[in-house]
Design a protein around this motif. Structure first.
Motif, mmCIF file in Angstrom:
data_model
loop_
_atom_site.group_PDB
_atom_site.id
_atom_site.type_symbol
_atom_site.label_atom_id
_atom_site.label_comp_id
_atom_site.label_asym_id
_atom_site.label_seq_id
_atom_site.Cartn_x
_atom_site.Cartn_y
_atom_site.Cartn_z
ATOM 1 N N GLU A 182 0.834 -1.184 -0.116
ATOM 2 C CA GLU A 182 0.052 0.214 0.010
ATOM 3 C C GLU A 182 0.857 1.282 0.025
ATOM 4 O O GLU A 182 0.657 2.271 -0.649
ATOM 5 N N GLU A 183 1.848 1.226 0.686
ATOM 6 C CA GLU A 183 2.976 2.402 1.070
ATOM 7 C C GLU A 183 3.542 2.566 -0.358
ATOM 8 O O GLU A 183 3.708 3.743 -0.955
ATOM 9 N N LEU A 184 3.899 1.642 -0.914
ATOM 10 C CA LEU A 184 4.791 1.744 -2.215
ATOM 11 C C LEU A 184 3.912 2.050 -3.270
ATOM 12 O O LEU A 184 4.255 3.035 -4.134
ATOM 13 N N ASP A 185 2.646 1.654 -3.582
ATOM 14 C CA ASP A 185 1.901 1.797 -4.395
ATOM 15 C C ASP A 185 1.469 3.434 -4.379
ATOM 16 O O ASP A 185 1.311 4.120 -5.363
ATOM 17 N N TRP A 186 1.280 4.199 -3.173
ATOM 18 C CA TRP A 186 0.778 5.485 -2.862
ATOM 19 C C TRP A 186 1.980 6.004 -3.429
ATOM 20 O O TRP A 186 1.411 7.331 -4.213
ATOM 21 N N LEU A 187 3.159 5.726 -3.154
ATOM 22 C CA LEU A 187 4.299 6.631 -3.443
ATOM 23 C C LEU A 187 4.361 6.854 -4.944
ATOM 24 O O LEU A 187 4.652 7.808 -5.501
ATOM 25 N N LEU A 188 4.469 5.764 -5.708
ATOM 26 C CA LEU A 188 4.322 5.503 -7.229
ATOM 27 C C LEU A 188 3.417 6.503 -7.817
ATOM 28 O O LEU A 188 3.597 7.201 -8.815
#
Length: 567
Positions: free
Chosen positions: A397-403
């Motif tokens: 979730e965090e990685l997708d949000w940042l991308l």
């Protein structure tokens, strides 16, 4: 041997990974990079120096393109800029590009203190890691010796009659040591009677803050090195005229001490990518880039050169653009900004011991730091690529949000797992593909300010445009130095800001992307040999101290002489 734990699994330490790696003889690495044997000077089986004057480089060949790796503002959570640099280069090589790395050499004092080395980490390392971090080929010792030889010659000149009329009270050059040692910041020398010299107040800087280090890293060749050494101003006469190394007539002797060190050092990554590791000025108190000679040499040998600038883009990258890229044709064709979910959450207000907990809200709050760095790079005419250096505790979730956030900001981004899947693995392939596209994208590189701008306005431009400050406050000594710089004709030089790396402000505790602040310049130091003016801000020190529990406390060697506890 120590082990670190990631996601519940025991994984080897960086040192263990490095010790298990199988290195190729450095001659094989050189041959694959197109380095002819006549240009190679071996320093054991796995490292060598290159004599650029003896390289067989095809006349008229186009130099390689430069990828500059920078980062968000560093935190104790770690960003992994060198790890990303190495992993990116390995991945570009995997994709079929002819690649060479250009990195700085590590400083011994911070290694024994609290900072990691400068050789990457995990499976994206430059080898032999332990030797590079501990003495290497002796370059820093040569720079230290040249610096201290100069000061020994200066003090001897004063003792022997002082023909140059040097005022001992107005010395601007210090002795150096490649060690964190706060006790040496201020010292008195020449005590003990007339036979022991002329008493005066003195002090030590760390070697990486020395002007000779800066000269070493900005010289284009041996002759330019000699000329720059001669231009160094080490003090003033009793009638306040600058005194240079050329006045003393010892630039030849200093060049002799550096003649071997000035040749770039060749090593290799775990995956066998050639790397030049050479020179190492700090980015918070100096200009923070590896030697210009190494970068130029790499460009003559490879199609792509992956290099890095120290600390965040507000320091190292700005100095690369405005100082190093003015001297020679090494302007980057692409810029990579390294960020981590962990560090962004810390900029968003999360304590270090809570960073493993998922927290998209803190990530959203801390991303303002990355945003300012992105906008700053764009001011130099280049749209950066964001490398999200993956940690095992990052959630999808965090990685997708940042991308998704990066996409909304109009920048390309990729998750890079080069710490765990580097060394020739596929952890950096997506990042490498995006960087390859960026290298071919049109751009119009530009500097942040013209050299004919006043020193005061250059500083004001940096603090307002890059740091986001409202303005700059000059102390009384700094104002006097501004007038002195103008009087001596030095105002045409670029500015090298000495500032904390942890914040856009001159206060290390103000994280994120602060607004409504003023940067305080307490002094200005003209570096006439290096060709820039250092602006000292806040409480930044040119001689660091050791922490309460130095990293040296856990270091040792085993019965076979192998290092233990080195990262």
């Amino acid at each position: 041997m120590s082990e670190t734990t990631t996601a519940g699994n025991n994984v080897p330490s960086d040192l263990e990974i490095a010790q298990r790696a199988v290195m190729k003889p450095i001659g094989e690495i050189a041959a694959a990079a197109g380095i002819n044997p006549e240009a190679l000077e071996l320093y054991g089986p796995y490292k060598a120096k290159i004599d650029p004057s003896k390289l067989n480089v095809a006349a008229g060949a186009a130099p390689g393109k430069v990828v500059l790796v920078s980062a968000m503002s560093p935190t104790p959570a770690g960003e992994g800029k060198s790890t990303t640099t190495v992993g990116l280069a390995d991945s570009l090589a995997r994709a079929g590009h002819q690649v060479m790395i250009a990195l700085r050499e590590p400083s011994l004092g911070p290694i024994l203190g609290m900072k990691g080395g400068a050789t990457g980490g995990g499976y994206s390392q430059v080898l032999p890691m332990d030797q590079i971090n501990l003495h290497f080929t002796g370059d820093f010792h040569a720079i230290t010796s040249a610096n201290n030889a100069l000061m020994a010659l200066v003090d001897n000149h004063i003792f022997q009659g002082n023909e140059l009329n040097i005022d001992p009270r107005r010395m601007t050059f210090k002795r150096v040591l490649d060690m964190n040692d706060r006790s040496l910041r201020e010292v008195v020398i020449g005590l003990g009677g007339p036979a022991q010299g002329i008493p005066r107040q003195d002090g030590f800087d760390i070697t990486v803050a020395s002007e000779i280090m800066a000269v070493f890293c900005l010289a284009t060749d041996l002759n330019d090195l000699r000329e720059r050494l001669g231009r160094i101003t080490f003090g003033y006469t009793y009638d306040r005229q600058p005194v240079t190394v050329a006045h003393l007539g010892v630039q030849g002797a200093l060049t002799m001490l550096l003649k071997d060190a000035i040749k770039p050092n060749l090593v290799q990554t775990i995956a066998g990518t050639p790397a030049l590791v050479h020179g190492g000025p700090f980015a918070n108190i100096a200009h923070g880039c590896n030697s210009l000679i190494a970068t130029q040499t790499a460009r003559s040998l490879a199609d792509i050169v992956v290099t890095e600038a120290g600390f965040g883009a507000d320091l190292g990258a700005e100095k690369y653009m405005d100082i190093k890229a003015r001297i020679a044709d090494v302007a980057p064709s692409a810029v990579v900004l390294v960020a981590t979910v962990r560090a962004l959450k810390m900029h968003g207000g999360v304590a270090k011991d809570r960073l493993k907990e998922p927290n998209v809200e803190a990530l959203a709050a801390g991303v303002a730091n990355l945003q300012r760095h992105i906008r700053n790079v764009e001011k130099f005419g280049i749209v950066p690529v964001v490398a999200v250096n993956k940690f095992a505790t990052d959630t999808a979730e965090e990685l997708d949000w940042l991308l998704e956030w990066c996409a909304a900001e109009g920048v390309q981004a990729a998750v890079a797992d080069v710490w765990g899947r580097g060394g020739g693995g596929d952890g950096g392939d997506e990042l490498a593909a995006k960087v390859a596209v960026a290298l071919d994208a049109p751009h119009a590189f530009r500097h942040l300010y013209p050299l004919d701008m006043s020193v005061e306005d250059k500083i004001r431009t940096i603090v307002q445009e890059v740091y986001g400050a409202d303005g700059v406050d000059f102390s009384v000594p700094a104002l006097k130095r501004l007038a002195e710089i103008e009087k001596n004709g030095w105002s045409g030089m670029p500015v090298c800001m000495a500032k904390t790396q942890y914040s856009f402000t001159d206060d290390a505790t103000r994280l994120g992307a602060p607004k409504g602040f003023t940067v305080h310049v307490r002094d200005l130091i003209p570096k006439t040999g290096a060709g820039f003016i250092v602006a000292l801000t806040g409480a930044v020190m040119t001689m660091p101290g050791l922490p309460k529990v130095p990293a040296a406390m856990r270091m040792d060697v085993d019965d076979a002489g192998n290092p233990v506890g080195l990262f």
